[in-house]
Design a protein around this motif. Sequence first.
Motif, PDB file in Angstrom:
ATOM      1  N   GLY A   1      55.831  42.484  38.975  1.00  0.00           N
ATOM      2  CA  GLY A   1      56.462  43.157  40.091  1.00  0.00           C
ATOM      3  C   GLY A   1      57.513  42.625  40.971  1.00  0.00           C
ATOM      4  N   ARG A   2      58.511  42.155  40.093  1.00  0.00           N
ATOM      5  CA  ARG A   2      59.731  41.467  40.849  1.00  0.00           C
ATOM      6  C   ARG A   2      60.971  42.340  40.379  1.00  0.00           C
ATOM      7  N   LYS A   3      61.709  42.542  41.590  1.00  0.00           N
ATOM      8  CA  LYS A   3      63.288  42.886  41.055  1.00  0.00           C
ATOM      9  C   LYS A   3      63.915  41.813  40.653  1.00  0.00           C
ATOM     10  N   VAL A   4      65.020  42.281  39.908  1.00  0.00           N
ATOM     11  CA  VAL A   4      66.168  41.112  39.172  1.00  0.00           C
ATOM     12  C   VAL A   4      67.535  41.538  39.596  1.00  0.00           C
ATOM     13  N   ALA A   5      67.997  40.213  40.133  1.00  0.00           N
ATOM     14  CA  ALA A   5      69.566  40.273  40.637  1.00  0.00           C
ATOM     15  C   ALA A   5      70.187  39.304  39.333  1.00  0.00           C
ATOM     16  N   VAL A   6      71.327  39.889  39.018  1.00  0.00           N
ATOM     17  CA  VAL A   6      72.153  39.247  37.908  1.00  0.00           C
ATOM     18  C   VAL A   6      73.325  38.622  38.544  1.00  0.00           C
ATOM     19  N   VAL A   7      73.615  37.276  38.122  1.00  0.00           N
ATOM     20  CA  VAL A   7      74.533  36.594  38.634  1.00  0.00           C
ATOM     21  C   VAL A   7      75.307  35.801  37.475  1.00  0.00           C
ATOM     22  N   GLY A   8      76.754  35.534  37.839  1.00  0.00           N
ATOM     23  CA  GLY A   8      77.692  34.938  36.568  1.00  0.00           C
ATOM     24  C   GLY A   8      78.162  35.974  35.882  1.00  0.00           C
ATOM     25  N   ARG A   9      79.714  35.862  36.055  1.00  0.00           N
ATOM     26  CA  ARG A   9      80.574  37.024  35.606  1.00  0.00           C
ATOM     27  C   ARG A   9      80.132  37.306  33.998  1.00  0.00           C
TER      28      ARG A   9
ATOM     29  N   THR B   1      73.757  32.583  34.912  1.00  0.00           N
ATOM     30  CA  THR B   1      74.371  31.600  33.810  1.00  0.00           C
ATOM     31  C   THR B   1      74.197  30.105  34.353  1.00  0.00           C
ATOM     32  N   GLY B   2      74.591  29.288  33.409  1.00  0.00           N
ATOM     33  CA  GLY B   2      74.702  27.963  33.875  1.00  0.00           C
ATOM     34  C   GLY B   2      73.587  27.021  33.073  1.00  0.00           C
ATOM     35  N   SER B   3      73.089  27.578  32.009  1.00  0.00           N
ATOM     36  CA  SER B   3      72.093  26.741  31.185  1.00  0.00           C
ATOM     37  C   SER B   3      72.691  25.465  30.752  1.00  0.00           C
ATOM     38  N   GLN B   4      73.852  25.472  30.677  1.00  0.00           N
ATOM     39  CA  GLN B   4      74.361  24.141  29.990  1.00  0.00           C
ATOM     40  C   GLN B   4      75.008  23.336  30.758  1.00  0.00           C
ATOM     41  N   GLY B   5      74.635  23.407  32.066  1.00  0.00           N
ATOM     42  CA  GLY B   5      75.202  22.796  33.058  1.00  0.00           C
ATOM     43  C   GLY B   5      76.659  22.575  33.534  1.00  0.00           C
TER      44      GLY B   5
END
Length: 556
Positions: free
Chosen positions: A250-258, A299-303
């Motif tokens: 039951g969560r809404k999703v916001a997508v971030v990162g170009r 995004t940003g999984s690689q720091g």
Amino acid sequence: MEIKETELVKVFALGGVGEIGKNMYCVEIDSDIYIVDAGLMFPEEEMFGIDIVIPDITYLETNKERVKALFLTHGHEDHIGGIAYVLRKLHIPVYGTKLTLGLVEAKLSEAGLLGKVTLKTIDANSVVNFRTTTVSFFRTNHSIPDSVGVAFHTSQGAIVYTGDFKFDQTPVDKYGADIGKMAQLGNEGVLCLLSDSTNAERPGYTGSESAVGVEISKEFYKAEGRILVASFASNVHRIQQVFDAAYEHGRKVAVVGRSMVKVVDIAHNLGYLHIPDGMMISLQDIDNYPERQVAVLTTGSQGEPMAALSRMAKNAHKQMAIRKGDTVIIAASPIPGNETSVSKTIDLLFRAGANVVYYGEKKVHVSGHGSQEELKLMLNLMKPKYFFPVHGEFRMQKAHAKLAQEIGMDQNDIFIVDKGDVISFSNGEPKASGKVPAGNVLIDGLGIGDVGNIVLRDRKLLSQDGILVVVVTLKKETKAIVSGPEIISRGFVYVRESEKLIDDSGKMVKEIVEKAIRESSVEWSTLKQSVRESLSQFLFDKTKRRPMILPIIMEV
């Protein structure tokens, strides 16, 4: 399938061997050249200021009238990231699956090439006929949908490139690998196999993507506050699992990162992502919902310092900051070389009060590449006469070669090639046939290949000991010093605390210039070299540092 008579076949790599990324392989059949993949590589630590690295395609440019097509195995950056640079130089058709070409179109649009390149959609069952060969494809499992391997059929046997693969028995999209087609290729005769070596050092089998979905769902169930999931933008399976878990809880999703926004948009429009209506919200709207009803895909999984997650952790993102009670799932493993930046980001997230779930602690990611038992299975299915371990650093290629020997291949039938090494086949027999130009082309901003080893060496020197600029102005008629020497220091010493050192340096330069004037031999290049050498030795004796010294001598 019609097999054309072939006298000579050459196989070589312009990238993707002895390194991770930058995949580009070439098959030359008689007079025609075919390319497979056109990837990029992210810069190594020594490549100061460089944005990306692409293969050197000098050989292909020189022989561009013989290059017939480019085939793409899947849509990851290390296989399609260099395509815009290649297609500026080569006017050839590009073959790829629907999702792969969807991602390529976005790249060509940014480069102003869309509409100028012929894109041809294929699938795992397609067969493409050329004058010198027939090309077929087979489905593989990887961390992005629509991945295929490529086979070039010749009268000497097939040249097969696996692309990136693993054998996932419970794939997220329900499409398994074409094991039957791989076995059929092996039965018909594979002259040479080029196979993915990324996980050749890892024993056993790579885990299934489906297991990750279960783990992500568990974390969604446990989380009381907001959830942020960081993933590779191109890992469409992982993105689908995040949407599935959000819908389930039951969560809404916001997508971030170009890059994430772009991939989600393309994959959704092409039918590779299934997102329920009304589920996606903008980042600005997340505060309109209770924290337990919000998830953010980023995004940003690689720091990466400028990626969304890192900026949120530092409270430098203009729309969102990490706060106490947030759960952050890093659903990716560090790419070799990125371990330090990833661990720094995880540390920042903990400091900001988040509960961080990451690879190694929980099974929130699995590799998209097959481990040792899967690599052996591919070798056993294909039964190649000759074998090239590709796509990996040298140690990975060596480990893959060892696996091939374990299943019964002769050591002399395995070729660990470097970039540019050409192996030719005539009547089914191989021989080394020299090298073609190969190496790195460095992209810095809008500059393509204008930064070479000398510029990198200067940047390294500047980063270590700084620069000293020495300015002297001479009178044209008498050659007497009118002003200076003025010494400007950047990154070498703090001038206010090193006034004596700067004054002594100025006196030394003045003596060198006046001596040259007295001897009536004011040859600018010789004078500059003399200033550079004397001052460099003096500063090293005093500071044990070697700044870059830039003498500027002017006449008025």
